[in-house]
Enzyme design. Structure first.
Site, PDB file in Angstrom:
ATOM      1  N   ASP A   1      -9.420  52.383  22.385  1.00 21.56           N
ATOM      2  CA  ASP A   1      -9.981  51.361  23.257  1.00 21.56           C
ATOM      3  C   ASP A   1      -9.615  51.699  24.577  1.00 21.56           C
ATOM      4  O   ASP A   1      -8.359  51.402  25.076  1.00 21.56           O
ATOM      5  CB  ASP A   1      -9.450  50.105  22.914  1.00 21.56           C
ATOM      6  CG  ASP A   1      -9.960  48.964  23.649  1.00 21.56           C
ATOM      7  OD1 ASP A   1     -10.448  49.334  24.776  1.00 21.56           O
ATOM      8  OD2 ASP A   1      -9.118  48.003  23.682  1.00 21.56           O
TER       9      ASP A   1
ATOM     10  N   ARG B   1     -15.477  47.782  13.244  1.00 21.44           N
ATOM     11  CA  ARG B   1     -14.679  46.998  12.445  1.00 21.44           C
ATOM     12  C   ARG B   1     -14.756  45.537  12.675  1.00 21.44           C
ATOM     13  O   ARG B   1     -14.534  44.861  11.905  1.00 21.44           O
ATOM     14  CB  ARG B   1     -13.471  47.496  12.144  1.00 21.44           C
ATOM     15  CG  ARG B   1     -12.343  46.977  11.345  1.00 21.44           C
ATOM     16  CD  ARG B   1     -11.046  47.640  11.583  1.00 21.44           C
ATOM     17  NE  ARG B   1     -10.530  47.975  12.803  1.00 21.44           N
ATOM     18  CZ  ARG B   1      -9.982  46.723  13.745  1.00 21.44           C
ATOM     19  NH1 ARG B   1      -9.835  45.674  13.129  1.00 21.44           N
ATOM     20  NH2 ARG B   1      -9.538  47.196  14.969  1.00 21.44           N
TER      21      ARG B   1
ATOM     22  N   ARG C   1      -6.942  58.999  17.072  1.00 20.12           N
ATOM     23  CA  ARG C   1      -7.856  59.023  16.425  1.00 20.12           C
ATOM     24  C   ARG C   1      -9.163  57.898  16.993  1.00 20.12           C
ATOM     25  O   ARG C   1     -10.246  58.105  16.886  1.00 20.12           O
ATOM     26  CB  ARG C   1      -7.818  58.687  15.150  1.00 20.12           C
ATOM     27  CG  ARG C   1      -7.167  57.212  14.675  1.00 20.12           C
ATOM     28  CD  ARG C   1      -7.199  56.688  13.349  1.00 20.12           C
ATOM     29  NE  ARG C   1      -6.805  55.313  13.285  1.00 20.12           N
ATOM     30  CZ  ARG C   1      -7.469  54.246  13.183  1.00 20.12           C
ATOM     31  NH1 ARG C   1      -8.647  54.452  13.449  1.00 20.12           N
ATOM     32  NH2 ARG C   1      -6.962  53.294  13.180  1.00 20.12           N
TER      33      ARG C   1
ATOM     34  N   ALA D   1      -9.821  42.898  20.849  1.00 21.91           N
ATOM     35  CA  ALA D   1     -10.507  43.038  19.455  1.00 21.91           C
ATOM     36  C   ALA D   1      -9.518  43.030  18.411  1.00 21.91           C
ATOM     37  O   ALA D   1      -8.655  44.114  18.259  1.00 21.91           O
ATOM     38  CB  ALA D   1     -11.546  44.048  19.452  1.00 21.91           C
TER      39      ALA D   1
ATOM     40  N   CYS E   1      -3.356  54.441  15.337  1.00 28.19           N
ATOM     41  CA  CYS E   1      -4.330  55.048  16.375  1.00 28.19           C
ATOM     42  C   CYS E   1      -3.845  56.234  16.949  1.00 28.19           C
ATOM     43  O   CYS E   1      -4.702  57.329  16.980  1.00 28.19           O
ATOM     44  CB  CYS E   1      -4.884  53.896  17.455  1.00 28.19           C
ATOM     45  SG  CYS E   1      -5.686  52.604  16.910  1.00 28.19           S
TER      46      CYS E   1
END
Length: 325
Positions: free
Chosen positions: A230, A43, A227, A324, A207
């Protein structure tokens, strides 16, 4: 992969303490992903190496806590975030006021794109804290974690086929605490953050999405399903927060802490984190951290950062890497 990283990975052998320190689970997973993960465009456009499915377990008995030792983890920042979740707040203003900037990049990115102003992050955070109106307009993240945890929306029939939103939604956290006390053997001690109807309104969909608690022999364990993880940056906070929440729940329910079990779905490393991976795989875990909770508050919602003291934590140096967005 660089030659230096391959050489580093090959020097870490089981005889160095793999069975003696929980953190080898993490380092082995990092190496597996970096060497064998599927490389893909994600993404963010940065790209990752990713695997599907991973598990890490940690025994919380004796006050032990899963703080990584191969780099410094700022556990107070992670704890402040957890306490913020429990308030149900969705605006970054209370976090920025405490110097916690882990959620600032998303509102900042939205502000820059909408206004064209290349404002510095520090200036944006300062304005969020000092200007309530500015914070209301630009600091809200949408119905993220805490909102779903303590105020999951409920809609009731309003006649003529219409529905109205109930003033107060479901407080999942309070309900699980009550359920653990009344029916510890239940398989429904779950806090869920993945509200499909509201994902598009969130700055970032959850997340760490599902927490399930389990009682056995007077000990409380919790499984977190994440789910998307990082591993280079996010995991350290996620694992600490899982353990902290479990410790807090155990105290409120008169149970001993059991295990913190982390389960990752898409577990990945960003391609621009090569230096972080190389440096961390060159280090050997050592020591252990322990947490003392100074008091037992009246409820799960009344803990303060001053209630938590960590001892025995002597990590190796901090390793920086870009986030990110």
């Amino acid at each position: 992969m660089t030659e230096s990283l391959l050489e580093t990975a090959s020097t870490i052998a089981p005889s160095q303490g793999r069975d003696r320190h929980w953190e080898w689970q993490y380092l082995d997973l990092m190496r597996q992903i970096w060497e064998h993960g599927d490389e893909r465009v994600d993404r963010t456009g940065i790209g990752t190496r990713s695997i599907c499915g991973a598990t890490i377990r940690f025994d919380l008995s004796g006050g032990q806590m899963p703080l990584l030792t191969t780099k410094r983890v700022f556990w107070k920042t992670a704890s402040r975030e957890m306490l913020w979740f429990l308030t149900g707040e969705t605006n970054i203003r209370p976090l920025c006021a405490q110097g916690v900037e882990i959620w600032t990049d998303w509102p900042l990115d939205r502000y820059r794109k909408a206004t064209g102003e290349d404002i510095a992050r520090a200036d944006f955070s300062r304005r969020i804290v000092e200007d309530e109106g500015f914070a209301a307009e630009w600091g809200d993240l949408g119905p993220v974690y805490g909102k779903q945890w303590v105020d999951w929306p409920v809609y009731e029939p309003a006649g003529d086929g219409l529905y109205r939103k109930r003033a107060q939604g479901v407080n999942q956290v309070a309900e699980v605490i009550a359920s653990l006390r009344a029916n510890p053997g239940s398989r429904r001690h779950i806090i869920e953050g993945w509200n499909v109807a509201e994902l598009d309104a969130m700055a970032l969909p959850p997340c760490h999405k599902t927490y399930q608690f389990h009682v056995a022999n007077g000990r409380l364990s919790c499984i977190l399903y994440q789910r998307s993880c990082d591993l280079g940056l996010g995991f350290a906070f996620n694992m600490w927060s899982l353990a902290l929440l479990t410790r807090m729940f155990a105290q409120q329910c008169d149970l001993e802490p059991g295990e913190a079990v982390w389960m990752g779905g898409d577990v990945h490393l960003y391609l621009n984190h090569a230096s972080l991976v190389e440096e961390q795989l060159s280090r050997t875990p050592s020591g252990e951290a322990r947490l003392e909770i100074a008091r037992r508050p009246d409820s799960i919602f009344d803990y303060r950062i001053e209630d938590f003291t960590v001892s025995g934590y002597a990590p190796q140096g901090h390793i920086s890497a870009p986030v990110a967005v």
